[in-house]
Design a protein around this motif. Structure first.
Motif, PDB file in Angstrom:
ATOM      1  N   ILE A 132       0.813  -1.229   0.037  1.00 55.43           N
ATOM      2  CA  ILE A 132       0.088  -0.025   0.181  1.00 55.43           C
ATOM      3  C   ILE A 132       0.938   1.071   0.099  1.00 55.43           C
ATOM      4  CG2 ILE A 132      -1.874   1.345   1.282  1.00 55.43           C
ATOM      5  CD1 ILE A 132      -2.744  -1.429   0.577  1.00 55.43           C
ATOM      6  N   GLU A 133       0.682   2.270  -0.684  1.00 54.60           N
ATOM      7  CA  GLU A 133       1.285   3.545  -0.869  1.00 54.60           C
ATOM      8  C   GLU A 133       0.329   4.456  -0.693  1.00 54.60           C
ATOM      9  OE1 GLU A 133       4.094   4.465  -3.896  1.00 54.60           O
ATOM     10  OE2 GLU A 133       5.241   2.446  -3.475  1.00 54.60           O
ATOM     11  N   GLY A 134       0.305   5.559   0.239  1.00 63.31           N
ATOM     12  CA  GLY A 134      -0.329   6.784   0.484  1.00 63.31           C
ATOM     13  C   GLY A 134       0.405   7.945  -0.448  1.00 63.31           C
ATOM     14  N   TRP A 135      -0.320   8.735  -0.995  1.00 67.24           N
ATOM     15  CA  TRP A 135       0.028   9.894  -1.761  1.00 67.24           C
ATOM     16  C   TRP A 135      -0.611  11.038  -1.335  1.00 67.24           C
ATOM     17  CZ3 TRP A 135       4.217  10.366  -5.280  1.00 67.24           C
ATOM     18  CH2 TRP A 135       4.923   9.129  -5.585  1.00 67.24           C
ATOM     19  N   THR A 136      -0.168  12.207  -1.328  1.00 68.18           N
ATOM     20  CA  THR A 136      -0.885  13.269  -1.046  1.00 68.18           C
ATOM     21  C   THR A 136      -0.445  14.365  -2.094  1.00 68.18           C
ATOM     22  OG1 THR A 136       0.594  13.982   0.683  1.00 68.18           O
ATOM     23  CG2 THR A 136      -1.387  13.075   1.442  1.00 68.18           C
ATOM     24  N   VAL A 137      -1.421  15.155  -2.573  1.00 70.83           N
ATOM     25  CA  VAL A 137      -0.884  16.366  -3.492  1.00 70.83           C
ATOM     26  C   VAL A 137      -1.593  17.662  -2.737  1.00 70.83           C
ATOM     27  CG1 VAL A 137      -1.251  17.501  -5.561  1.00 70.83           C
ATOM     28  CG2 VAL A 137      -1.147  14.744  -5.506  1.00 70.83           C
ATOM     29  N   ARG A 138      -0.877  18.478  -2.466  1.00 72.26           N
ATOM     30  CA  ARG A 138      -1.424  19.829  -1.803  1.00 72.26           C
ATOM     31  C   ARG A 138      -2.193  20.499  -2.568  1.00 72.26           C
ATOM     32  NH1 ARG A 138       4.134  21.579   1.758  1.00 72.26           N
ATOM     33  NH2 ARG A 138       4.268  19.675   2.654  1.00 72.26           N
ATOM     34  N   GLY A 139      -1.914  20.766  -3.840  1.00 67.47           N
ATOM     35  CA  GLY A 139      -2.623  21.551  -4.690  1.00 67.47           C
ATOM     36  C   GLY A 139      -2.601  22.715  -4.533  1.00 67.47           C
ATOM     37  N   PRO A 140      -3.256  23.809  -5.171  1.00 65.51           N
ATOM     38  CA  PRO A 140      -4.418  23.358  -5.977  1.00 65.51           C
ATOM     39  C   PRO A 140      -3.948  22.882  -7.408  1.00 65.51           C
ATOM     40  CG  PRO A 140      -4.197  25.920  -5.825  1.00 65.51           C
ATOM     41  CD  PRO A 140      -2.986  25.525  -4.742  1.00 65.51           C
ATOM     42  N   VAL A 141      -4.608  21.914  -7.923  1.00 65.78           N
ATOM     43  CA  VAL A 141      -3.983  21.447  -9.284  1.00 65.78           C
ATOM     44  C   VAL A 141      -5.582  21.429 -10.041  1.00 65.78           C
ATOM     45  CG1 VAL A 141      -2.271  20.214  -8.400  1.00 65.78           C
ATOM     46  CG2 VAL A 141      -4.312  19.037  -8.307  1.00 65.78           C
ATOM     47  N   GLU A 142      -5.265  21.412 -11.377  1.00 70.38           N
ATOM     48  CA  GLU A 142      -6.616  21.154 -12.231  1.00 70.38           C
ATOM     49  C   GLU A 142      -6.551  19.793 -12.835  1.00 70.38           C
ATOM     50  OE1 GLU A 142      -6.376  24.167 -15.080  1.00 70.38           O
ATOM     51  OE2 GLU A 142      -6.688  25.734 -13.411  1.00 70.38           O
ATOM     52  N   GLU A 143      -5.503  18.952 -12.692  1.00 69.55           N
ATOM     53  CA  GLU A 143      -5.499  17.713 -12.906  1.00 69.55           C
ATOM     54  C   GLU A 143      -4.322  16.902 -12.290  1.00 69.55           C
ATOM     55  OE1 GLU A 143      -4.565  16.220 -16.949  1.00 69.55           O
ATOM     56  OE2 GLU A 143      -3.369  18.092 -17.419  1.00 69.55           O
ATOM     57  N   ILE A 144      -4.567  15.804 -12.257  1.00 71.21           N
ATOM     58  CA  ILE A 144      -3.462  14.730 -11.914  1.00 71.21           C
ATOM     59  C   ILE A 144      -3.432  13.483 -12.459  1.00 71.21           C
ATOM     60  CG2 ILE A 144      -3.585  15.638  -9.088  1.00 71.21           C
ATOM     61  CD1 ILE A 144      -4.524  12.781  -8.642  1.00 71.21           C
ATOM     62  N   ILE A 145      -2.223  12.876 -12.600  1.00 75.08           N
ATOM     63  CA  ILE A 145      -2.137  11.618 -13.296  1.00 75.08           C
ATOM     64  C   ILE A 145      -1.525  10.400 -12.120  1.00 75.08           C
ATOM     65  CG2 ILE A 145      -1.294  10.466 -15.346  1.00 75.08           C
ATOM     66  CD1 ILE A 145      -1.531  13.125 -16.730  1.00 75.08           C
ATOM     67  N   VAL A 146      -2.242   9.653 -12.210  1.00 76.94           N
ATOM     68  CA  VAL A 146      -1.234   8.472 -11.338  1.00 76.94           C
ATOM     69  C   VAL A 146      -0.810   7.597 -12.515  1.00 76.94           C
ATOM     70  CG1 VAL A 146      -1.789   6.566  -9.707  1.00 76.94           C
ATOM     71  CG2 VAL A 146      -3.118   8.518  -9.633  1.00 76.94           C
ATOM     72  N   ARG A 147       0.534   7.340 -12.507  1.00 74.42           N
ATOM     73  CA  ARG A 147       1.114   6.645 -13.537  1.00 74.42           C
ATOM     74  C   ARG A 147       1.727   5.648 -13.137  1.00 74.42           C
ATOM     75  NH1 ARG A 147       3.305  11.657 -15.659  1.00 74.42           N
ATOM     76  NH2 ARG A 147       1.997  11.994 -17.724  1.00 74.42           N
ATOM     77  N   ILE A 148       1.345   4.289 -13.476  1.00 75.82           N
ATOM     78  CA  ILE A 148       2.202   3.025 -13.299  1.00 75.82           C
ATOM     79  C   ILE A 148       2.835   2.754 -14.411  1.00 75.82           C
ATOM     80  CG2 ILE A 148       1.654   0.755 -12.488  1.00 75.82           C
ATOM     81  CD1 ILE A 148       0.799   2.945 -10.502  1.00 75.82           C
ATOM     82  N   ALA A 149       4.042   2.120 -14.190  1.00 77.91           N
ATOM     83  CA  ALA A 149       4.721   1.569 -15.439  1.00 77.91           C
ATOM     84  C   ALA A 149       5.877   0.203 -14.759  1.00 77.91           C
ATOM     85  CB  ALA A 149       5.755   2.371 -16.074  1.00 77.91           C
ATOM     86  N   GLY A 150       5.596  -0.851 -15.318  1.00 77.22           N
ATOM     87  CA  GLY A 150       6.573  -1.758 -14.873  1.00 77.22           C
ATOM     88  C   GLY A 150       6.633  -3.045 -15.761  1.00 77.22           C
ATOM     89  N   PHE A 151       7.176  -3.965 -15.532  1.00 75.43           N
ATOM     90  CA  PHE A 151       7.525  -5.359 -16.004  1.00 75.43           C
ATOM     91  C   PHE A 151       7.654  -6.622 -15.136  1.00 75.43           C
ATOM     92  CE2 PHE A 151      11.579  -7.359 -17.418  1.00 75.43           C
ATOM     93  CZ  PHE A 151      11.221  -8.546 -17.829  1.00 75.43           C
TER      94      PHE A 151
END
Lengths: 471, 268
Positions: B60-79
């Protein structure tokens, strides 16, 4: 049925030692003074605003719970035994919680049926394997006790989540001392006013190891509409900590912070007066606006302490209750000092049959019920009421337990005509941190109606100051 | 099978958002059936918070974004390298007792139809019964995207007779529990081969606990057990509990969600 009268010896005439001076106090008190003092007490209660219903019983939150000026008294040796018993139970309950969220030895040993734990709603999957600081899950335990004889005490239930009522213990004493300072000069009564300091010390002692300075503690309340809001603000005030609502806290990175006028301040220990399902919408109920989003991830990674720990409720479930004496033996290798009330569990065939055959004599409770709701008091119910309840049990037997109707002791209580015996119970508040502490006293509830065994404030109950005499 | 996975979840907010908090269950499980060679998680403009493995074995990973933001993208990449274990979850470290997965939730709460479906299934042993329960669900709920929603319960999907992988999983979990078999919801990825199913690469299925074998995956939507085409992320009592992303933010107005998942087999 005969009842133990805490004021008199078994002959019914000679006054027991702890009540000797109170009898003299009552006998020499002019009746107009008594009325004046009673009015004064009510006025004081109203002024400080302590009007909440105890234990979430519902009812009018602004209603004043009747205060009885006649204290309930324990001798030193009576109290010491109770204290040992309550602390023993508190140790066992926390050991049980450590165990069922860890290796579950007591279940492997077959001493408690696994089903009762793993299928229990209060068992939180999310905290399996999470060991809170010092291994303490339940930091404030309210143990509900009744007395049936000189040396006979029974535990009715353990409250391991967020027991309320301690503000009454403190206020009852405060008001008695203000109104009758002489009583406290001439008698050696153990103090209770150290409770807020002990509570703060307890909370600080379970700060996470990531906290390096003096821990910042807060009380998290659901808000002013909660029936125990008064108690939340009262305790925050006396402890000198902030009273916060969910919206005052936020998660940033690995920690929880509180919004203050000087900017964000990291919070180390949260004494939450909010039930598990509401504390974090990202882990539990997504529609809860009362909690702190992300709190559980911070908790589970050791960034903050939550008191009581999420999941602690599995220890005070009414079905688990029957096994507390077993926990004492299993974890502590001791014999339980305090007895459990005999309990029939309706999912067992033999018990089911016995209970259904003897409903008029028994008290039947819902496994998850509280506050005197959803229960049947056989001897006080009509035939129809009993039959309606029988149908409810038949529909879902495993939702119920049954107990004999207990002969609750009586304590002298002011009534219209003077002083008369009324039935009482007791809830002391045990604190568990690096040490286990118990202030000498607790909240005594009294059934003010003659003959009534129901002490709940929604059904005519009142409260009393509770004294423990020193040596 | 060597699978390269990219997974982007974009949120566009009508008005700028602040104080975003997310709890991500977006890292492949550690088990005999899959080995993760590379994996990265990033949330644009965000700060990684608590990260830990929970009692169910999920990272589990917790993430926080303080903002203000108009968009966010959660990006996953792996093999990830996978192999077929016939659906059996082997070598997966977890400490939650399987009996914990016997409780039903709102999404899996049984009604009479689910009870009947559960009752009618036969089985010489736990494994046989689990297979038959899975088959019953496949027969009772046809694959049809767009009919059900995130909030649709197992009972509702069965009444409709149509649904997607989430509905198949909920129904199978519900009836397994009725029959006394612990069951849970699993979220992950599915590589669609050329002969191809029409399912999304973001997938979900059920795991049923079978005594002697442990947790075994059942994909009622595709009528099979997970094999080397499947990548397992995490589990829970139902879809909400097992959600790869749970998040919240302050701000008004709508948000637009845009998801792109790609699971490709790598050249040998």
């Amino acid at each position: 049925m005969t009842y133990f009268n805490e004021m008199y010896d078994s002959d019914g005439k000679s006054v027991r030692e702890p009540y000797a001076m109170l009898r003299e106090w009552v006998e020499t008190m002019p009746s107009d003074l008594r009325q004046m003092k009673q009015a004064e007490a009510e006025d004081l209660f109203r002024r400080i605003g302590i009007t909440f219903a105890v234990y979430g019983e519902g009812g009018d939150p602004d209603r004043l719970i009747p205060f009885d000026m006649m204290p309930r008294v324990f001798e030193q040796n009576e109290w010491r035994r109770l204290e040992r018993g309550i602390k023993q139970r508190a140790r066992a309950l926390n050991a049980f919680l450590r165990d069922v969220y860890g290796r579950a030895e007591i279940l492997r040993a077959g001493r408690i049926p696994s089903r009762l734990v793993y299928q229990n709603e209060a068992y939180e999957k999310a905290v399996v394997g999470v060991v809170p600081p010092r291994g303490v899950y339940s930091h404030i335990i309210g143990t509900d006790l009744v007395r049936t004889g000189k040396n006979e005490f029974f535990v009715l239930e353990d409250n391991c989540r967020t027991p309320s009522g301690v503000s009454y213990m403190l206020e009852n004493r405060e008001i008695m001392m203000r109104m009758f300072p002489d009583l406290f000069r001439t008698n050696r009564i153990e103090p209770v006013d150290q409770y807020p300091n002990l509570l703060r010390r307890t909370l600080e002692s379970v700060a996470p190891s990531k906290c390096k300075d003096r821990p910042t503690c807060v009380i998290l309340t659901p808000g002013h509409f909660n029936s125990a809001y008064y108690e939340h603000s009262f305790l925050a005030n006396l402890m000198g900590v902030e009273l916060v609502e969910g919206q005052d806290l936020f998660v940033d990175g690995e920690f929880v912070y509180m919004r203050t006028t000087q900017g964000p301040k990291r919070v180390d220990v949260i004494y939450r007066r909010l039930d598990d399902p509401y504390i974090d919408p990202l882990c539990f109920r997504p529609d809860s606006m009362l909690g702190v989003p992300g709190l559980m991830d911070v908790y589970r990674s050791g960034g903050v302490s939550i008191c009581s720990a999420p999941g602690a409720g599995v220890a005070d479930d009414k079905a688990i209750y029957t096994f507390v004496p077993e926990m004492v033996r299993f974890y502590l290798g001791e014999e339980p000092i305090l007895k459990n009330v005999d309990t029939w569990t309706l999912w067992k065939d033999d018990d089911y049959k016995y209970v259904m055959d003897n409903l008029p004599d028994l008290v039947v409770k819902e496994v998850h019920g509280s506050g005197g709701y959803g229960m049947l008091v056989g001897p006080k119910s009509t035939k129809d009421e009993i039959e309606i309840f029988r149908k409810k049990i038949e529909a879902n037997p495993s939702n119920y337990i049954a107990q004999p109707t207990l002969s609750l002791s009586t304590a002298p209580t002011f009534v219209e005509e003077g002083v008369a015996p009324r039935h009482v119970d007791l809830r002391p508040f045990c604190l568990c941190g690096d040490r286990i502490e118990l202030v000498p006293g607790g909240l005594t509830r009294v059934a003010l109606r003659e003959g009534s065994l129901v002490v709940n404030s929604s059904q005519g109950g009142g409260v009393k100051d509770t004294w423990v005499l020193s040596e | 099978m060597k699978l390269r996975i990219t997974h982007e979840t974009g949120y566009k907010y009508e008005t700028p958002a602040r104080n975003l908090v997310q709890s991500l269950r977006l890292t492949p499980s550690v088990s005999e059936g899959q080995r993760t060679h590379e994996w990265s998680i990033d949330v644009t403009g965000g700060m990684r918070g608590p990260a830990f493995r929970d009692g169910a074995g999920d990272w589990i990973e917790g993430w926080t974004v303080r903002g203000p933001v108009e968009e966010i993208i959660v990006r996953i990449a792996g093999f990830v390298e996978t192999r077929d274990t016939a659906g059996v979850l082997r070598g997966h470290r977890e400490i939650i007792n399987p009996l914990t997965y016997l409780r039903e939730t709102e999404a899996t709460e049984p009604d009479d139809a689910l009870k009947a479906l559960a009752r009618d299934a036969q089985g010489s042993d736990g494994l046989d019964l689990a297979h038959n329960l899975s088959r019953s669900v496949r027969e009772a709920i046809a694959y049809a995207p767009g009919v059900t929603e995130m909030q649709t319960t197992a009972a509702e999907a069965l009444a409709l007779g149509e649904g997607v992988c989430q509905d198949h999983a909920h129904a199978l979990i519900s009836i397994s529990r009725i029959r006394g078999l612990p069951a849970r919801y699993v979220s992950g990825y599915l590589h669609s081969t050329a002969d191809g199913s029409s399912h999304d690469a973001a997938h979900a299925w059920a795991e049923i606990h079978v005594s002697g074998l442990g947790w075994v995956g059942f994909d009622a939507a595709n009528g099979c057990c997970p094999d080397e085409r499947y990548v397992r992320l995490g589990s829970g009592l139902d879809a909400r509990d097992a959600a790869p992303i749970r998040g919240i933010r302050s701000g008004f107005g709508d948000e637009r969600l845009n998801v792109a998942v790609n699971v490709e087999e790598m050249e040998q």
